[in-house]
Scaffold this motif. Structure first.
Motif: not given
Length: 185
Positions: A27, A109, A169
Motif C-alpha cells: 500500500v 491484495s 486498496l
C-alpha cells in the motif's frame, strides 16, 4: 478497539506478521509510483539493443547482461538463451516463473480483501458487546439512547473501513499487479 484490533488479529492469524507487513509495504508503494510505463519501455529498449548486440557478438552477450540484470525473469531467460536452450523449454521455464510471481504478487491484495471481510464482522461484534452493556442499564432510560448509539458506532467503523479503505486498496493493488504481469509476459 474491537474493530481495529480484531481485524488486525484475524489477519495476523491468517497471513502472519510478514503478510501484514507485506500488505502495508505494498500500500505504501502505491503512493510512490502509479505508472511504470517508462521503466517498462526502458527494459524493452535494453532487450532490443541486447538482441542486436548478440547478433554481432554472439550469444555470450546474453550471459554478460544476465549477470548485470536486476530482474530474475530476464536474467533466467538470458541465461537460457546463452545456453542455446530450445525455445519450448525457455517458454516453459519462464511461464513457470511468471506463474510463481503472479501467485506471490496477489498475496497482498488477498490480505486486504480478507481484512475487508473481517472488519464488518468485528463491527457487528462490537455492536453486540455494546448492546449487552446497554441491557445492563435498562433501569436507566436516559442512558439507553446514548448506549445504543455508541454500540452501533462499531458497526459503522467496520463497514466504513472495509468499503472505504480496504476493498478499494485491494482492488488497486490487484489492478496494478495485473498490469505488471501483462508487461512481464
Amino acid at each position: 478497539l474491537i474493530v481495529f484490533g480484531g481485524t488486525l488479529g484475524a489477519v495476523i492469524v491468517r497471513r502472519g506478521m510478514s503478510g501484514v507487513f507485506g500488505a502495508v509495504r505494498a500500500v505504501w508503494n502505491l503512493r510512490l509510483r502509479d505508472d511504470d510505463s517508462n521503466e517498462h519501455a526502458m527494459e524493452l529498449a535494453k532487450i532490443a539493443w541486447l538482441s542486436r548486440n548478440a547478433q554481432k557478438n554472439g550469444v555470450k552477450t546474453y550471459e554478460n547482461f544476465a549477470e548485470k540484470s536486476g530482474d530474475p525473469l530476464i536474467a533466467q531467460g538470458l541465461i537460457l538463451l546463452a545456453d542455446n536452450t530450445k525455445l519450448e523449454e525457455v517458454e516453459q521455464v519462464l511461464t513457470r516463473r511468471l506463474e510463481w510471481e503472479d501467485q506471490n504478487g496477489m498475496q497482498d491484495s488477498h490480505t486486504l480483501e480478507a481484512a475487508g471481510g473481517f472488519a464488518p464482522t468485528f463491527g457487528i461484534l462490537g455492536a453486540v458487546i455494546g448492546l449487552i452493556s446497554v441491557l445492563r442499564v435498562l433501569d436507566k432510560p436516559d442512558l439507553l439512547g446514548v448506549g445504543i448509539a455508541t454500540a452501533f458506532v462499531a458497526t459503522i467503523y467496520g463497514i466504513g473501513i472495509a468499503n472505504l479503505l480496504l476493498f478499494p486498496l485491494a482492488t488497486r493493488l490487484k489492478s496494478r499487479h495485473e498490469l505488471m504481469m501483462q508487461r512481464r509476459e
